[in-house]
Enzyme design. Structure first.
Site, mmCIF file in Angstrom:
data_model
loop_
_atom_site.group_PDB
_atom_site.id
_atom_site.type_symbol
_atom_site.label_atom_id
_atom_site.label_comp_id
_atom_site.label_asym_id
_atom_site.label_seq_id
_atom_site.Cartn_x
_atom_site.Cartn_y
_atom_site.Cartn_z
ATOM 1 C CG ASP A 165 -1.848 1.171 1.271
ATOM 2 O OD1 ASP A 165 -2.262 1.641 0.193
ATOM 3 O OD2 ASP A 165 -2.162 1.639 2.379
ATOM 4 C CD GLU A 220 -4.912 1.034 -2.887
ATOM 5 O OE1 GLU A 220 -5.939 0.469 -2.474
ATOM 6 O OE2 GLU A 220 -4.350 1.958 -2.308
ATOM 7 C CG ASP A 230 -0.847 3.169 5.962
ATOM 8 O OD1 ASP A 230 -1.172 3.862 4.983
ATOM 9 O OD2 ASP A 230 -0.863 3.592 7.133
#
Length: 164
Positions: free
Chosen positions: A7, A67, A140
């Site tokens: 992330d 991501e 996260d």
């Protein structure tokens, strides 16, 4: 298959490694790389790069899932996240780790079964899926695990279709 989920972020880059074997997912390790806000951007990016290279060398992922960047209202945040993504992609490419990218909606659908799942629902699904006593922290790190889980679920279909 061992997957490193990332992330991306400049202040905090969440990461998590899961192993998918015989239809079962297992947590290998999870954490977050952080940089101080007062540090110049090039030094922050270097610190993230070095931290990520260390994780790759220590945990030997077979694949990585990152991501995809989506643009919000804050252009500065989007640019900063884009730079962190670039650092992650570079570190993974240099290590020879194949990279797959997923939009947030695809991650939510794969992990929670619903593209409109909120952060708490996603964190709870990560906890349940991996059989953890608590939700991984910081947020996260839990997000990175969700990205890794998404790839673990998606990869067999990609292989059946003959896609890389």
């Amino acid at each position: 298959m061992r997957t490193l989920g990332i992330d991306p972020g400049t202040a905090t880059m969440g990461w998590g490694v899961v192993e998918f074997n015989g239809g079962h997912l297992r947590l290998i390790d999870v954490g977050a790389l952080t940089t101080p806000s007062g540090m110049p951007q090039p030094e922050r990016l270097l610190q993230l790069y070095n931290g990520l290279r260390s994780i790759i060398e220590r945990l030997h992922p077979d694949t990585a899932a990152v991501e995809e960047l989506f643009f919000g209202k804050n252009v500065n945040t989007a640019l900063s996240v884009g730079q962190a993504r670039g650092v992650a992609l570079l570190a993974l490419a240099q290590a020879g780790v194949p990279v797959y990218e997923y939009k947030p909606l695809a991650v939510k659908q794969a992990v929670a079964g619903y593209g409109g799942a909120d952060k708490r629902q996603m964190q709870e699904m990560v906890r349940l899926t991996l059989g953890l006593a608590t939700v991984p922290r910081p947020d996260d790190a839990a997000d990175a695990l969700a990205i890794a889980i998404c790839h673990a679920y998606t990869a067999p279909n990609l292989q059946r279709l003959g896609l890389p």
